[in-house]
Design a protein around this motif. Structure first.
Motif, mmCIF file in Angstrom:
data_model
loop_
_atom_site.group_PDB
_atom_site.id
_atom_site.type_symbol
_atom_site.label_atom_id
_atom_site.label_comp_id
_atom_site.label_asym_id
_atom_site.label_seq_id
_atom_site.Cartn_x
_atom_site.Cartn_y
_atom_site.Cartn_z
ATOM 1 N N PRO A 10 -54.574 -17.351 -45.477
ATOM 2 C CA PRO A 10 -53.812 -18.232 -46.355
ATOM 3 C C PRO A 10 -54.301 -19.549 -46.457
ATOM 4 N N LEU A 11 -54.691 -20.159 -45.214
ATOM 5 C CA LEU A 11 -55.201 -21.590 -45.081
ATOM 6 C C LEU A 11 -56.406 -21.545 -46.113
ATOM 7 N N ILE A 12 -57.279 -20.835 -45.921
ATOM 8 C CA ILE A 12 -58.695 -20.902 -46.583
ATOM 9 C C ILE A 12 -58.238 -20.684 -48.286
ATOM 10 N N ALA A 13 -57.336 -19.604 -48.407
ATOM 11 C CA ALA A 13 -57.089 -19.322 -49.739
ATOM 12 C C ALA A 13 -56.352 -20.455 -50.320
ATOM 13 N N GLY A 14 -55.346 -20.853 -50.003
ATOM 14 C CA GLY A 14 -54.480 -21.985 -50.511
ATOM 15 C C GLY A 14 -55.517 -23.150 -50.677
ATOM 16 N N TRP A 15 -56.377 -23.679 -49.900
ATOM 17 C CA TRP A 15 -57.218 -24.692 -49.848
ATOM 18 C C TRP A 15 -57.935 -24.530 -51.269
ATOM 19 N N VAL A 16 -58.631 -23.292 -51.271
ATOM 20 C CA VAL A 16 -59.443 -23.153 -52.263
ATOM 21 C C VAL A 16 -58.903 -23.008 -53.521
ATOM 22 N N ALA A 17 -57.860 -21.967 -53.616
ATOM 23 C CA ALA A 17 -57.320 -22.022 -54.830
ATOM 24 C C ALA A 17 -56.488 -23.424 -55.404
ATOM 25 N N GLU A 18 -56.252 -24.274 -54.597
ATOM 26 C CA GLU A 18 -55.862 -25.624 -54.896
ATOM 27 C C GLU A 18 -57.219 -26.514 -55.579
ATOM 28 N N GLY A 19 -58.227 -26.347 -54.905
ATOM 29 C CA GLY A 19 -59.516 -26.818 -55.421
ATOM 30 C C GLY A 19 -59.876 -26.417 -56.795
ATOM 31 N N THR A 20 -59.953 -25.311 -57.042
ATOM 32 C CA THR A 20 -60.389 -24.467 -58.118
ATOM 33 C C THR A 20 -59.313 -24.425 -59.064
ATOM 34 N N GLY A 21 -58.185 -24.382 -58.948
ATOM 35 C CA GLY A 21 -57.276 -24.371 -59.935
ATOM 36 C C GLY A 21 -56.914 -22.524 -60.132
ATOM 37 N N SER A 22 -57.256 -21.799 -59.201
ATOM 38 C CA SER A 22 -57.172 -20.328 -59.459
ATOM 39 C C SER A 22 -57.129 -19.539 -58.175
ATOM 40 N N PHE A 23 -56.866 -18.330 -58.052
ATOM 41 C CA PHE A 23 -57.037 -17.575 -56.831
ATOM 42 C C PHE A 23 -58.432 -16.628 -56.864
ATOM 43 N N THR A 24 -59.272 -16.763 -58.103
ATOM 44 C CA THR A 24 -60.137 -16.163 -58.034
ATOM 45 C C THR A 24 -61.325 -16.063 -57.056
ATOM 46 N N LEU A 25 -61.682 -16.983 -56.683
ATOM 47 C CA LEU A 25 -62.541 -17.261 -55.689
ATOM 48 C C LEU A 25 -62.020 -16.743 -54.237
ATOM 49 N N PRO A 26 -60.907 -17.312 -54.153
ATOM 50 C CA PRO A 26 -60.533 -16.654 -52.737
ATOM 51 C C PRO A 26 -60.249 -15.147 -52.813
ATOM 52 N N THR A 27 -60.143 -14.681 -53.828
ATOM 53 C CA THR A 27 -60.074 -13.206 -54.087
ATOM 54 C C THR A 27 -61.312 -12.403 -53.751
ATOM 55 N N TYR A 28 -62.384 -13.210 -54.227
ATOM 56 C CA TYR A 28 -63.593 -12.576 -54.027
ATOM 57 C C TYR A 28 -64.187 -12.768 -52.414
ATOM 58 N N ILE A 29 -63.748 -13.799 -51.829
ATOM 59 C CA ILE A 29 -64.076 -13.972 -50.377
ATOM 60 C C ILE A 29 -63.191 -12.846 -49.648
ATOM 61 N N ALA A 30 -61.864 -12.585 -50.083
ATOM 62 C CA ALA A 30 -61.209 -11.451 -49.453
ATOM 63 C C ALA A 30 -61.928 -10.127 -49.728
ATOM 64 N N ALA A 31 -62.394 -10.009 -50.810
ATOM 65 C CA ALA A 31 -63.096 -8.853 -51.050
ATOM 66 C C ALA A 31 -64.449 -8.477 -50.051
ATOM 67 N N ALA A 32 -65.101 -9.701 -50.013
ATOM 68 C CA ALA A 32 -66.339 -9.512 -49.281
ATOM 69 C C ALA A 32 -66.073 -9.375 -47.707
ATOM 70 N N ALA A 33 -65.177 -9.983 -47.183
ATOM 71 C CA ALA A 33 -64.412 -9.578 -46.008
ATOM 72 C C ALA A 33 -64.137 -8.396 -45.698
ATOM 73 N N LEU A 34 -63.507 -7.665 -46.521
ATOM 74 C CA LEU A 34 -63.214 -6.353 -46.510
ATOM 75 C C LEU A 34 -64.456 -5.318 -46.594
ATOM 76 N N GLY A 35 -65.417 -5.601 -47.171
ATOM 77 C CA GLY A 35 -66.443 -4.969 -47.239
ATOM 78 C C GLY A 35 -67.180 -4.832 -45.725
ATOM 79 N N ILE A 36 -66.981 -6.096 -45.125
ATOM 80 C CA ILE A 36 -67.779 -6.461 -43.768
ATOM 81 C C ILE A 36 -66.841 -5.402 -42.747
ATOM 82 N N CYS A 37 -65.691 -5.212 -42.848
ATOM 83 C CA CYS A 37 -64.746 -4.529 -42.256
ATOM 84 C C CYS A 37 -65.119 -3.272 -42.341
ATOM 85 N N ALA A 38 -65.535 -2.571 -43.452
ATOM 86 C CA ALA A 38 -65.896 -1.210 -43.614
ATOM 87 C C ALA A 38 -67.067 -1.149 -42.783
ATOM 88 N N LEU A 39 -68.145 -1.884 -42.896
ATOM 89 C CA LEU A 39 -69.349 -1.724 -42.523
ATOM 90 C C LEU A 39 -69.376 -1.492 -40.940
#
Length: 393
Positions: free
Chosen positions: A354-383
């Motif tokens: 949430p710290l990273i997502a909130g900070w990135v969302a405030e800087g970019t004006g949306s939650f799109t980039l934080p969501t892509y970061i979350a998806a990438a992390a989940l991909g690593i989780c599966a691997l």
């Protein structure tokens, strides 16, 4: 007052119901009701995206602290008393959120609520799951871990109804009070239904240290990264729907669908465990969650939160439950330590997310980039778990 007769016969139905209700109160309301209440707080307090992420992370710091403390043997023989006391604290702390507008005070309250929810989860689970395991009945686990989903669905419905009754900006206070009342009812039900303690076969005194084999390390690391990846959507899904102007009913429906699908997820995944094994189901569920997370920002605004919420709900509790089950299978002599320390790894990921997502969302004006970061992390989780699948059989 908190004790029950240890010689009283244990009903698996009552035990499963106790676990489901306790998890609905401690997790569905104690932790996850922040998600549907958050948009009202952001506009009514008001809170920025980084404020919201900071408050969410404080809750997860408390959850981590509770999980670490629960790993030690101080509660042996007192699991029921600690679980019920944690549920009582959860109800009081939910009510406390309604009496302030200070971000630091919100953070302190949510930290304490995280501590309470971790204690409730670990010690209620140690009782409920041990009785299910002793009886060889895995329906108990499915019902127990369906509790948070039921609580999520109820919290979504509660916020919708309160929003209709209190349409002004102060409705978020009534949301927290409503959650407190539900949690108080959950406490009463758990007190009446929860067995006196873990099954006798589970009472072996202090557990040995966890056997940190390479598979155990990989699964624990994966579980921690999963905590980071899932929590961004878990915290901000309704806020994303609000920012996309999807409408109040879509905001309600996306979190309600997430709760309903989460409540039945383990029953739905159960047949696949026989085919794919625990590791295969864990990886498959993570891959589907990646699709759900990406759906929240890639599909049209009217559909994104609904499909994203459905796929998220269908997977996140299954991954949580099966991840712990994998850990217990890899270190069978230390089930409570495995549950507590894997929950701690999960908690570390939740703090950062949430710290990273909130900070990135405030800087970019949306939650799109934080969501892509979350998806990438989940991909690593599966691997990370792929090499462990053969070990699990």
């Amino acid at each position: 007052m908190l004790a029950r007769n240890e010689n009283e016969p244990v009903s698996l139905v009552r035990t499963a119901l106790a676990g489901m209700i306790a998890m609905a109160a401690a997790m569905g309301f104690g932790r996850f009701s922040y998600t549907p209440i958050l948009p009202g707080m952001m506009s009514g307090v008001p809170l920025s995206a980084s404020d919201a992420g900071f408050i969410a992370s404080a809750n997860f710091v408390g959850y981590l602290a509770g999980a670490v403390l629960a790993a030690y043997g101080w509660a042996a023989g007192r699991e029921r008393a600690v679980a019920l006391a944690a549920l009582a604290a959860n109800a009081l702390l939910l009510a406390a959120m309604a009496v302030t507008t200070s971000v630091p005070v919100f953070a302190v309250i949510r930290f304490l609520a995280g501590l309470a929810s971790a204690f409730s989860m670990v010690f209620t689970s140690s009782i409920v799951l041990s009785h299910g395991a002793a009886a060889g009945n895995d329906h108990v686990q499915s019902a127990h871990f369906g509790g948070p989903g039921a609580g999520i669905a109820l919290s979504a419905l509660m916020v919708l109804l309160i929003g209709i009754a209190f349409p002004d900006a102060g409705g978020w206070r009534a949301d927290w009070i409503g959650g407190a009342l539900f949690s108080a009812l959950g406490l009463a039900a758990a007190w009446a239904l929860l067995p006196a303690g873990p099954a006798a076969a589970a009472r072996k005194g202090p557990e040995p240290a966890i056997a940190w084999t390479p598979p155990m390390l990989l699964v624990t690391l994966s579980y921690g990264i999963f905590g980071f990846g899932y929590v961004i959507t878990a915290t901000f899904l309704v806020a994303i729907a609000r920012m996309d102007a999807a409408g109040a009913f879509v905001e309600f429906l996306c979190w309600f669908i997430a709760g309903v699908t989460a409540a039945v997820a383990l029953f739905g995944w159960k047949p696949f465990v026989r085919v794919l094994g625990l590791g295969g189901v864990y990886v498959a569920a993570v891959v589907i969650e990646v699709a759900g997370v990406l759906a929240t920002v890639m599909l049209p605004h009217s559909l994104a939160p609904l499909i994203g919420g459905a796929l998220f709900g269908a997977t996140f509790l299954a991954i949580t439950a099966y991840g712990l089950q994998i850990g217990r299978k890899l270190s069978p002599e230390s089930p409570r330590r495995v549950m507590a320390l894997m929950t701690a790894a999960f908690g570390l990921g939740q703090i950062v997310g949430p710290l990273i997502a909130g900070w990135v969302a405030e800087g970019t004006g949306s939650f799109t980039l934080p969501t892509y970061i979350a998806a990438a992390a989940l991909g690593i989780c599966a691997l990370l778990v792929l090499p462990v699948i053969k070990k699990l059989g």
